[in-house]
Write a protein that holds these residues in place. Structure first.
Motif, PDB file in Angstrom:
ATOM      1  N   GLY A  81       0.817  -1.207   0.000  1.00  0.00           N
ATOM      2  CA  GLY A  81       0.000   0.000   0.000  1.00  0.00           C
ATOM      3  C   GLY A  81       0.849   1.254   0.000  1.00  0.00           C
ATOM      4  N   GLY A  82       0.197   2.371  -0.281  1.00  0.00           N
ATOM      5  CA  GLY A  82       0.923   3.632  -0.343  1.00  0.00           C
ATOM      6  C   GLY A  82       1.542   3.860  -1.704  1.00  0.00           C
ATOM      7  N   ARG A  83       2.040   5.031  -1.908  1.00  0.00           N
ATOM      8  CA  ARG A  83       2.646   5.380  -3.181  1.00  0.00           C
ATOM      9  C   ARG A  83       4.007   4.700  -3.347  1.00  0.00           C
ATOM     10  N   PRO A  88      14.093   7.163  -0.948  1.00  0.00           N
ATOM     11  CA  PRO A  88      13.670   6.868   0.433  1.00  0.00           C
ATOM     12  C   PRO A  88      13.868   8.073   1.352  1.00  0.00           C
ATOM     13  N   VAL A  89      13.019   9.058   1.213  1.00  0.00           N
ATOM     14  CA  VAL A  89      13.202  10.320   1.932  1.00  0.00           C
ATOM     15  C   VAL A  89      13.085  10.149   3.443  1.00  0.00           C
ATOM     16  N   GLY A 158      17.069   0.350   5.651  1.00  0.00           N
ATOM     17  CA  GLY A 158      15.983   1.326   5.581  1.00  0.00           C
ATOM     18  C   GLY A 158      15.432   1.567   4.187  1.00  0.00           C
ATOM     19  N   PRO A 159      16.279   1.846   3.179  1.00  0.00           N
ATOM     20  CA  PRO A 159      15.739   2.135   1.846  1.00  0.00           C
ATOM     21  C   PRO A 159      14.903   0.996   1.266  1.00  0.00           C
ATOM     22  N   GLN A 160      15.363  -0.241   1.420  1.00  0.00           N
ATOM     23  CA  GLN A 160      14.610  -1.365   0.868  1.00  0.00           C
ATOM     24  C   GLN A 160      13.268  -1.520   1.576  1.00  0.00           C
ATOM     25  N   SER A 167       6.518   5.098   2.200  1.00  0.00           N
ATOM     26  CA  SER A 167       7.188   6.013   3.139  1.00  0.00           C
ATOM     27  C   SER A 167       6.421   6.188   4.444  1.00  0.00           C
ATOM     28  N   LEU A 168       5.108   6.418   4.377  1.00  0.00           N
ATOM     29  CA  LEU A 168       4.338   6.661   5.598  1.00  0.00           C
ATOM     30  C   LEU A 168       4.296   5.422   6.482  1.00  0.00           C
ATOM     31  N   ARG A 169       4.117   4.259   5.888  1.00  0.00           N
ATOM     32  CA  ARG A 169       4.060   3.029   6.677  1.00  0.00           C
ATOM     33  C   ARG A 169       5.428   2.701   7.265  1.00  0.00           C
TER      34      ARG A 169
END
Length: 293
Positions: A81-83, A88-89, A158-160, A167-169
């Motif tokens: 889910g999510g965009r 990975p900001v 983190g990025p993966q 990002s939000l999740r």
């Protein structure tokens, strides 16, 4: 007696458009009736002027047809889910916050640690912010291994994870795991600093994501096992923060990953809110362990 010309008379109208007869009304744009036009929308066939034309794969479409078409196109999503995430900001932002906090410790160690470190007694006295701020501090200088290990782990996984979760999740998993670690520290009446609770939560998230997507999770299991052993072998490590973060990060990610597709966003939002409320209620209603004796 009239005669037909040997060659057709040139016209300034677009090719393929019918020539109006002497009694035909001049076509005008459906949105701008004062503008003459001989171009029609490829979907609804209404006349459209240049301001109302939108380029399509074939010809042009009107504004309403373009909007209708966009609504029918399925938006791309991250696996859970999510965009979709290209950069990975959130990972970079968390790295920056941790590093800036450590620089503040270098400038004035006592002031930062005494004011923002996670301390059960101070939280019980009303300094709730320590539940969050303590997770962005690390062992003060001259010790550097603590922040180096945590930031390396965040940079490595983190990025993966952010691309998998969105990002939000990903931010929710990280912050709730950090909070879970602080709550465990509070309940056992301890004092601690460090992002390790959040990092262990990401370890748990990696395991859940690997299992959910059908990947080989044995490497993640070894990673978690080795770090849990080190938690109890190396002196001075907050096992409460590590295990609290691991449990919450694993739980939240599992509820995110296995949420039913049709109600995915609703279930995930309820999950994050429910875990947050549970953590807050634990701190509000349960005293630290030493007070139970």
């Amino acid at each position: 007696m009239s005669t037909q010309p040997d060659h057709p008379i040139p016209s300034d109208r677009p090719e393929g458009q019918a020539q109006p007869g002497p009694h035909d009304a001049v076509p005008t744009c459906y949105r701008h009736p004062d503008r003459e036009t001989y171009v029609r929308c490829q979907r609804c066939e209404r006349s459209i002027c240049p301001d109302c034309m939108r380029a399509a794969s074939v010809g042009h479409q009107c504004v309403e047809c373009v909007h209708e078409g966009n609504r029918s196109v399925r938006r791309a999503e991250a696996p859970f889910g999510g965009r979709p995430v290209s950069t990975p900001v959130v990972t970079w932002a968390l790295l920056a916050i941790n590093v800036l906090a450590y620089l503040a410790e270098i400038v004035d160690t006592d002031a930062v640690i005494n004011r923002f470190a996670m301390s059960s007694y101070d939280v019980m006295m009303g300094e709730w912010w320590r539940l969050v701020t303590g997770a962005f501090l690390h062992s003060p200088p001259p010790s550097y291994w603590h922040i180096l290990f945590n930031m390396w782990a965040l940079y490595a996984i983190g990025p993966q994870l952010e691309r998998m979760l969105g990002s939000l999740r990903f931010a929710a998993v990280y912050l709730l795991a950090a909070l879970g670690g602080s709550v465990a520290v509070y309940l056992f009446g301890a004092v601690a600093v460090g992002a390790s609770g959040a990092i262990y939560g990401l370890f748990g998230a990696m395991f859940v994501v690997a299992r959910r997507l059908g990947y080989d999770a044995r490497g993640v299991i070894w990673l978690i096992g080795i770090n849990v052993v080190l938690t109890f072998v190396i002196p001075g490590i907050s096992w409460q923060g590590h295990l609290g973060g691991l449990v919450i990060g694993t739980l939240v990610t599992a509820l995110f990953a296995y949420a039913p597709a049709k109600q995915r966003t609703t279930v995930q939002l309820a999950t994050a809110a429910g875990v947050l409320v549970a953590c807050v209620l634990l701190v509000m209603l349960v005293p630290p362990l030493p007070l139970w004796a």
